[in-house]
Design an enzyme around this catalytic site. Structure first.
Site, PDB file in Angstrom:
ATOM      1  N   GLU A  16      18.279  -9.864   2.428  1.00 56.84           N
ATOM      2  CA  GLU A  16      17.580  -8.580   2.271  1.00 56.84           C
ATOM      3  C   GLU A  16      16.076  -8.825   2.088  1.00 56.84           C
ATOM      4  O   GLU A  16      15.658  -9.781   1.458  1.00 56.84           O
ATOM      5  CB  GLU A  16      18.169  -7.796   1.091  1.00 56.84           C
ATOM      6  CG  GLU A  16      18.173  -8.546  -0.249  1.00 56.84           C
ATOM      7  CD  GLU A  16      16.964  -8.236  -1.086  1.00 56.84           C
ATOM      8  OE1 GLU A  16      16.200  -7.356  -0.703  1.00 56.84           O
ATOM      9  OE2 GLU A  16      16.791  -8.885  -2.127  1.00 56.84           O
TER      10      GLU A  16
ATOM     11  N   GLY B 110      25.429  -0.829  -6.466  1.00 55.45           N
ATOM     12  CA  GLY B 110      24.407  -1.852  -6.263  1.00 55.45           C
ATOM     13  C   GLY B 110      23.995  -1.950  -4.811  1.00 55.45           C
ATOM     14  O   GLY B 110      24.304  -1.085  -3.981  1.00 55.45           O
ATOM     15  N   SER B 111      23.306  -3.050  -4.480  1.00 56.58           N
ATOM     16  CA  SER B 111      22.755  -3.215  -3.135  1.00 56.58           C
ATOM     17  C   SER B 111      23.846  -3.251  -2.070  1.00 56.58           C
ATOM     18  O   SER B 111      23.755  -2.564  -1.048  1.00 56.58           O
ATOM     19  CB  SER B 111      21.926  -4.507  -3.076  1.00 56.58           C
ATOM     20  OG  SER B 111      20.863  -4.461  -3.995  1.00 56.58           O
TER      21      SER B 111
ATOM     22  N   THR C 104      14.039  -7.762 -11.279  1.00 53.34           N
ATOM     23  CA  THR C 104      14.657  -6.812 -10.360  1.00 53.34           C
ATOM     24  C   THR C 104      15.968  -6.340 -10.988  1.00 53.34           C
ATOM     25  O   THR C 104      16.310  -6.733 -12.108  1.00 53.34           O
ATOM     26  CB  THR C 104      14.940  -7.466  -8.995  1.00 53.34           C
ATOM     27  OG1 THR C 104      16.024  -8.392  -9.119  1.00 53.34           O
ATOM     28  CG2 THR C 104      13.701  -8.197  -8.480  1.00 53.34           C
ATOM     29  N   CYS C 105      16.719  -5.498 -10.246  1.00 54.53           N
ATOM     30  CA  CYS C 105      17.987  -5.018 -10.802  1.00 54.53           C
ATOM     31  C   CYS C 105      19.016  -6.133 -10.904  1.00 54.53           C
ATOM     32  O   CYS C 105      19.990  -6.015 -11.647  1.00 54.53           O
ATOM     33  CB  CYS C 105      18.534  -3.880  -9.938  1.00 54.53           C
ATOM     34  SG  CYS C 105      18.825  -4.348  -8.220  1.00 54.53           S
ATOM     35  N   ASN C 106      18.804  -7.236 -10.153  1.00 55.38           N
ATOM     36  CA  ASN C 106      19.800  -8.306 -10.138  1.00 55.38           C
ATOM     37  C   ASN C 106      19.303  -9.630 -10.723  1.00 55.38           C
ATOM     38  O   ASN C 106      20.045 -10.599 -10.736  1.00 55.38           O
ATOM     39  CB  ASN C 106      20.279  -8.570  -8.699  1.00 55.38           C
ATOM     40  CG  ASN C 106      21.092  -7.426  -8.169  1.00 55.38           C
ATOM     41  OD1 ASN C 106      21.886  -6.839  -8.885  1.00 55.38           O
ATOM     42  ND2 ASN C 106      20.888  -7.083  -6.907  1.00 55.38           N
TER      43      ASN C 106
ATOM     44  N   SER D 213      19.953 -13.506  -2.983  1.00 59.10           N
ATOM     45  CA  SER D 213      20.156 -12.081  -3.244  1.00 59.10           C
ATOM     46  C   SER D 213      21.633 -11.721  -3.162  1.00 59.10           C
ATOM     47  O   SER D 213      22.422 -12.418  -2.519  1.00 59.10           O
ATOM     48  CB  SER D 213      19.369 -11.234  -2.247  1.00 59.10           C
ATOM     49  OG  SER D 213      17.984 -11.477  -2.364  1.00 59.10           O
TER      50      SER D 213
END
Length: 580
Positions: free
Chosen positions: A114, A194-195, A49-51, A109
């Site tokens: 999330e 970011g998120s 994932t992006c993280n 997360s």
């Protein structure tokens, strides 16, 4: 075989490393193929994932598995192994299961709770199934993780935790007032894309800010977030509330200039250093107000009410020589008794002369000397009252109590949602600034519902990890138990065939009754041992019971392996129907 995970995430690595180590879809497929081709691994799955970037595998050797998986991650990410290694984390067996279930519930997360991670887990499992790199262990693991994540969201309020953090931070900025009323018409600067920053931007948009400026190191991401804000919130809010919300993206270099225009700034980046220093905030305030900005506590310290003259013993023509009196060392700081010690030995006439001098008056000491004891007593009492009114410390008098100055109304609101912090904590001391950060939010929300939800999810994860471990250990012995019962059935069939040879005239009714009786005897003899061995095998350290069972009953290892292959074939047919 045992579960091993090697990976890196926003908790272990800076964003710059995560961005460089990101894997394309093709790279993920190649990584999976190379992992199962390596000697220590029999199964593999990639969660990217992006993280986070995590490689899960079923390995037969821990140290060899860690070395192989780390090397493969470095090769396929393009980041050198020496550079990547300090940011990698490793989880093994039950700890790996616990980590994965925590990830599925959103506990690991960047935005706690999330739900997007569940979709990413499904995608990761689908890739592994497509390449046939997920066997029994990883299929069971992913399917159970999806169930655990769904349970966490249905039984708790964990999905509101991230939203609560942003909303709670904005409530703190609004001093507990209505966030919508506070935010309406304000200009907002969001640093990061970011998120958490995206969530904050969306929350501000819904609250009614008039403008949102997004700044990010990667300008494309800032532009994408600004465009989404315009599309998803601007038009809807305009139609529903008559509020025109505009959004635009700027490079990070423009933050100082944008901070001068902003009413509220939210920062959540992966930077390892400060994004906004106190000096930068002060400059933004000065650019906004056109006046020098002072630190609030320093301004309060200088605003002290002027005191009456306390130059006794130091000014010219003072009748008392207080400098000759030594102050005790223990009293050199704080409350001084120098004046008390000096005055204690003075006669009434001298005290009167001193009091008159302080009041710029003149007293004839010769007239005072002719007074009697009664007059002296009255004079001493009066002088004592005067000394109390003027202060009893001639050289270092205690300042008179001054009411604390009210803090100026803030003109710039800062919300720091990063860990480590993005905004210099000293910015809070600037007059006209209100700063809320993770540390202050943690103190203010220690007993908030969000914390209770997180604790509840952690308990769910712990229970599910224990249940999964027990199920896996029990499943490990199942092929052996099945092989044992198959062998017992073969023995019964052989003995019944031998009985037919010895008693050829036996009719079908009696043969069936004898066959059923022998089967019941065998089943009863095997029932207690097989049930008990499954219970023992499900407990920690119960893996050895399968070997003991094979040894005691002299089971053919190939027979056990055949049962395992048959079960795996059935599971693969179920996989083709897709994840739950």
């Amino acid at each position: 075989m045992s579960l091993l995970v090697v990976g890196l995430s926003h908790r272990s690595a800076p964003v710059s490393v995560l961005e460089r180590a990101s894997l394309s879809t093709d790279a993920q497929f190649k990584l999976l193929q190379d992992t199962v081709a390596a000697e220590p691994a029999a199964e593999a799955a990639v969660l990217a994932t992006c993280n986070r970037i995590e490689l899960y595998a079923d390995v037969d050797k821990f140290h060899a598995g860690v070395a192989e998986l780390s090397t493969l991650l470095a090769q396929h990410s393009g980041v050198g192994l020496e550079e990547l290694t300090p940011y990698l984390y490793v989880h093994y067996e039950d700890r790996a299961v616990h980590h994965f279930f925590s990830v599925a519930c959103g506990l690991d997360s960047m935005v706690v709770g999330e739900g997007q991670i569940l979709g990413q887990l499904k995608d990761a499992l689908a890739r592994a199934q497509e390449l046939h790199t997920a066997g029994r262990l990883l299929n069971d693991l992913f399917q159970q993780a999806l169930r655990v994540g769904k349970r966490a969201h249905s039984e708790t309020g964990i999905d509101r935790a991230g939203q609560s953090l942003v909303t709670f931070g904005l409530e703190q900025l609004a001093a507990g007032g209505d966030v919508a009323a506070w935010a309406r018409g304000k200009k907002a600067l969001v640093i990061g894309a970011g998120s958490m920053s995206s969530l904050a931007a969306a929350t501000l948009a819904r609250a009614g800010v008039s403008e949102i400026v997004v700044a990010n190191r990667t300008f494309d991401r800032a532009e994408r977030l600004a465009r989404l804000l315009e599309e998803q919130y601007g038009q809807r809010l305009t139609e529903a509330e008559g509020t025109d919300v505009s959004a635009r993206a700027v490079p990070m270099e423009s933050v100082p200039a944008e901070l001068t225009r902003a009413d509220v700034a939210v920062s959540c980046t992966g930077a390892t250093g400060l994004v906004l220093t106190a000096e930068a905030v002060a400059e933004a305030l000065e650019g906004r107000t056109g006046a020098p900005v002072a630190f609030h506590d320093e301004a309060a310290a200088t605003d002290i009410r002027p005191l009456p003259p306390t130059s006794v013993g130091t000014d010219e023509n003072c009748p008392l020589d207080l400098a000759a009196v030594q102050q005790p060392a223990a009293q050199q700081s704080g409350f001084s008794v120098l004046g008390e010690a000096a005055v204690a030995g003075m006669d009434a006439a001298t005290l009167e002369q001193h009091a008159a001098w302080v009041d710029n008056a003149t007293v004839d000491r010769r007239q005072a000397a002719r007074r009697g004891p009664e007059a002296d007593a009255e004079l001493i009492a009066a002088l004592a009252a005067t000394a109390a009114a003027l202060g009893r410390i001639p050289e270092r008098r205690r300042p008179e109590p001054v009411a604390a100055l009210a803090r100026p109304e803030p003109v710039l609101f800062l919300l720091d949602l990063a860990m480590p912090r993005d905004v210099d904590a000293a910015s809070h001391r600037l007059a006209g600034v209100r700063l809320v950060d993770i540390e202050s939010l943690a103190e203010a929300s220690a007993d908030a519902p969000m914390a209770a939800d997180v604790d509840q999810v952690r308990r769910i994860v712990a229970d599910e990890v224990a249940a999964f471990g027990a199920a896996q250990r029990a499943a490990h012995i199942t092929p052996t138990v099945v092989a044992l019962r198959t062998m017992a059935a073969d023995v019964v069939a052989t003995e019944i065939a031998r009985l037919d040879g010895r008693l050829p005239g036996l009719d079908d009714k009696h043969r069936a009754e004898i066959t059923q009786t022998v089967k019941r005897v065998v089943d009863k003899l095997l029932h207690a041992p097989t049930v008990r061995v499954k219970q023992l095998a499900a407990e920690p350290g119960g893996a050895g019971y399968a070997d003991a069972l094979r040894t005691l009953f002299d089971l053919d290892p190939e027979a056990v392996a055949a049962v395992s292959r048959a079960e795996e074939s059935t599971e693969k047919n179920a996989e083709n129907r897709g994840p739950a």
